[in-house]
Design an enzyme around this catalytic site. Sequence first.
Site, PDB file in Angstrom:
ATOM      1  N   GLY A 589       0.824  -1.205   0.000  1.00 50.97           N
ATOM      2  CA  GLY A 589       0.000   0.000   0.000  1.00 50.97           C
ATOM      3  C   GLY A 589       0.852   1.247   0.000  1.00 50.97           C
ATOM      4  N   GLY A 594       5.716   7.494   0.814  1.00 50.68           N
ATOM      5  CA  GLY A 594       6.056   6.603  -0.289  1.00 50.68           C
ATOM      6  C   GLY A 594       5.361   5.251  -0.243  1.00 50.68           C
ATOM      7  N   VAL A 596       4.943   1.116   0.055  1.00 47.94           N
ATOM      8  CA  VAL A 596       5.458   0.124   1.003  1.00 47.94           C
ATOM      9  C   VAL A 596       5.373  -1.259   0.372  1.00 47.94           C
ATOM     10  CG1 VAL A 596       5.294  -0.763   3.349  1.00 47.94           C
ATOM     11  CG2 VAL A 596       4.549   1.567   2.851  1.00 47.94           C
ATOM     12  N   ASP A 707       1.636  12.669  12.849  1.00 48.90           N
ATOM     13  CA  ASP A 707       0.637  12.076  11.963  1.00 48.90           C
ATOM     14  C   ASP A 707      -0.029  10.876  12.637  1.00 48.90           C
ATOM     15  OD1 ASP A 707      -0.916  11.854   9.744  1.00 48.90           O
ATOM     16  OD2 ASP A 707       0.633  10.974   8.459  1.00 48.90           O
TER      17      ASP A 707
END
Length: 886
Positions: A589, A594, A596, A707
Amino acid sequence: MEIFLTLLLVLGVIHLVQAQNEQGFINLDCGLPASEPSPYRQTETGLEFYSDAKFIQSGEIATIQSQTNLRNILKPYTTLRYFPQGTRNCYNLLIEKGRKYLIKAWFRYGNYDGHDIKPKFGLYLGPNLWTTVDMNLVNNSTNEEILHVPTSDSLQVCLVKNGATTPFISSLELRPLGNHSYITQLGSLKLISRRYYTTSDDNIRYPGDAYDRQWFPRSLSWLTHISTTRDVSNGGIYNLPKAVRQNAAMPTNASAPLTIEWTPENPNDQFYVYLHFAEIQDLQANETREFDVFLDGNTFADLVTPKKFEITTIESHYPRTCEGEKCSLQLTRTQRSTLPPLLNAYEIYRVIQFMQPETIETEVVALKNVQDTYKLIRINWQGDPCVPQHLMWDGLACSNTTISRPPRVTSLNLSSIGLTGTIAAAIQNLTQLETLDLSNNKLTGEVPEFLGNIKPLLLINLSGNDLNGSIPQSLQSKGIELLLHGNPRLCQTKSCTKPQSKDFPVVIVATVASVIILIAVLGLVFLLVLRKKNQYTTMQAQQLPPSMPAAMVNIANANSHEPLNEIKRRMFTYSEVIKMTNNFQNNLGKGGFGMVYHGFVNSSRQVAVKVLSQFSSQGYKEFKAEVDLLLRVHHTNLVTLVGYCYEEDHLALIYEFLPNGDLKQHLTGKGGRPIMNWSIRLRIALEAALGLEYLHIGCTPPMVHRDVKTANILLDENFKAKLADFGLSRSFQGGIQSHDSTAVAGTLGYLDPEYNQSGRLGEKSDVYSFGIVLLEMITNQPVINQTSENSHITKWVSSKLICGNIIEIMDPTLRKDYDSNSAWRAVELAMSCANPSYSKRPSMSQVINELKECIMCENSRLSNNQGLESQAIRIGLDSSVVPKAR
Ligand SMILES: *[C@@H]1O[C@H](CO)[C@@H](O)[C@H](O)[C@H]1NC(C)=O
Ligand SMILES: *[C@@H]1O[C@H](CO)[C@@H](O)[C@H](O)[C@H]1NC(C)=O
Ligand SMILES: *[C@@H]1O[C@H](CO)[C@@H](O)[C@H](O)[C@H]1NC(C)=O
Ligand SMILES: *[C@@H]1O[C@H](CO)[C@@H](O)[C@H](O)[C@H]1NC(C)=O
Ligand SMILES: *[C@@H]1O[C@H](CO)[C@@H](O)[C@H](O)[C@H]1NC(C)=O
Ligand SMILES: *[C@@H]1O[C@H](CO)[C@@H](O)[C@H](O)[C@H]1NC(C)=O
Ligand SMILES: *[C@@H]1O[C@H](CO)[C@@H](O)[C@H](O)[C@H]1NC(C)=O
Ligand SMILES: *[C@@H]1O[C@H](CO)[C@@H](O)[C@H](O)[C@H]1NC(C)=O
Ligand SMILES: *[C@@H]1O[C@H](CO)[C@@H](O)[C@H](O)[C@H]1NC(C)=O
């Protein structure tokens, strides 16, 4: 210098000694004179007692004044050890970690000092207060008992002065117990009362009781005492003494309850109660005995029927509090019962929660090694080094602690105390040291390279010693203040700098380092020859095996601190990345920064490889600095970075792989994931919170995640939560002010609303995002609902809160299967985290405490439901004693 007591104390450090007898008991006769044999067998109990001298390094010994009734006092309690010196004095016992122990401490004052002043002092287990011993409240003699599971292999029992009087102790006794009896949800059990009903005056202890529990007799005028000579079997696991099994009592007035009362010291005190009983009368066919048990009017157990000639134990499955000033336990016969209730014995314990975590064991061991190495004798180097704070060892400073974060040593100051020898190797295990002051001693030898591996070090003061050799390069990085003046034999010029070996592939180290060393050695030899000082060169030469050139030896030494595979593991080439991901075949995903991919390292360990977008603006230096930092972050609730790749424009980060996906998938039920119940959600929230707390206050320098969201909470094979994607932006030092962030961060809906005004993100921005995550876990609503007018989840919850109906707020798929108190607390916590005002949000440590409370509420509901089932199993599945379900 007056803190050193050179004469009073045994030289050196106490080494843990075993003094267990056959049963695994430990019996210490405190203050037994050295002239008397140790161990000796005590006549009445047949127990073997040891002198306490090998288990404590301080204190003086004395004997109680001879009184007429001295004959009635058992020998171990006639002598004592008292502590005129130091605030805290500790016994050190070697025990079995994780085992449940009955720990007993005896105190008989007996006017041993002729002052007739009854002392009052604190009794501690490790850093935690067990109880306060006050001889004014007892008749010259008392003993304290606790059931406790030690968390390390050594147990420290400490006596702490809390006034002008002198602490003392007569005897210390430990008995291992079975793991399955006296189970608590949390905390240890301090004995309040243990009685058996009998008309005799006999106290029972070992050998009558196999665990040496003490049973005091109880007889009351309104009770009828019964006894039997027949065998009564021990039905359960509590292994009661024979006399306890064969004696019982019941109210003479058959319709009156059998009542036990006690007074809590504090209204919030929590208790565990154990009731032991057996039918020891032969009942006629038309007779029944059946009763209910109430604690302050609330059901404790119902429809209980004692088994014939076999002990049954009713126990609390969760801690109980009392409602009034008094606790009142009542056994009341049921309507159809023809006989009054009956009881053989009872035990009452109060829960003591030991909240203060102990200093990390490796650091305690390291400090003891340092003490050993330098033969340091300091009266207050006893007990836990860091906590409680007012008893911290001299010369130390430690990090602040929270319930979830044990203290760490941050400063060691052994300045000006005449240390000799080399710098102790054990210091390298104090990995959180910020300052190290060994100045003004007589230390010799070289400045060890390991100091450079202690990353948080800011100040090393080695001035005023007699060190020699050169300074390892690892110590010459900026940021460490290294003070070395007054070491005439130490070479401080750049030319004799030892090279650093870490963080480079081996081959490069070998070639580059040997060249540098060769040059350095040549330069050094040249210098030394010039100075006509040959002392140093001969010393060097002596250390070398004859066939090995100097440079080789230095490389070997330099590498010894970090195994080669450790270095290799962290840095990967791009071709290795291609190989481990099988040419990026299995895409997991897209994450922040970036794509993975799934992969394998060493063809066995599964990893997730994040290939960073190539337009990263960072240079190699910044990237490496950040990654080095991340490689050092280790916490069970944070996804571990295994390594990285940086080759031309290929950047990749290699993480541990977590097979159970992320929390978001689980909440949305994507891919057929099962629905998680409330208790699991709370646990996951707590684990994520622990990870976040670690980033905020456990890391140096601290980090803001920036995040936090459900998609960044990953689950391992056991569904343990780990936070992902942290630290990929600048780490920061200090509070929100110093933390300017220019890069766009965060995810819409989770982003701190104050960010728009201030443009800054601090720890409490993470708290905000965590609050949103918690709301999602509670409600399973979208964070931003495009179709509804209350578009943000906080607005949605606020609108529901007005109605005050928790069921409206909670995720309907939970099917109301939760404790509503626990649910309310979680909602309130989440909303306080999501407070729009930065400063009004709680810290992560506060969030953790509150989540633990939520979990406790939920657990006590669960144990209420399950308690009766497990009780049935424990009682032996005889339906005649199984209370009916409520
Ligand atoms: C009790 O538990 C500890 C730790 O789990 C274990 O080492 C010990 O063997 C257990 N003892 C018994 C009697 O089961
Ligand atoms: C102390 O002894 C007296 C007299 O023997 C007794 O009345 C009192 O209850 C005792 N106090 C305690 C705390 O045991
Ligand atoms: C306590 O000990 C003192 C002597 O130190 C004695 O006079 C007193 O009677 C004792 N008290 C009790 C209740 O035994
Ligand atoms: C027996 O106990 C019951 C209930 O407590 C009470 O009502 C009754 O008066 C008692 N009988 C006697 C004789 O004390
Ligand atoms: C039970 O039966 C016996 C005779 O067998 C009688 O004496 C007794 O009163 C009865 N008890 C009750 C409670 O009915
Ligand atoms: C640590 O504790 C000290 C003393 O209690 C306090 O002054 C300091 O602010 C605390 N530091 C942190 C980071 O909580
Ligand atoms: C270490 O302790 C000495 C006095 O004991 C003090 O003068 C010195 O400043 C301390 N060092 C540090 C780094 O605090
Ligand atoms: C540091 O701690 C580890 C783990 O406890 C231990 O094996 C090692 O011997 C210690 N090193 C030194 C130099 O004491
Ligand atoms: C380092 O130690 C020396 C000697 O004890 C002392 O004079 C000096 O002030 C210390 N420096 C610092 C920064 O603690």
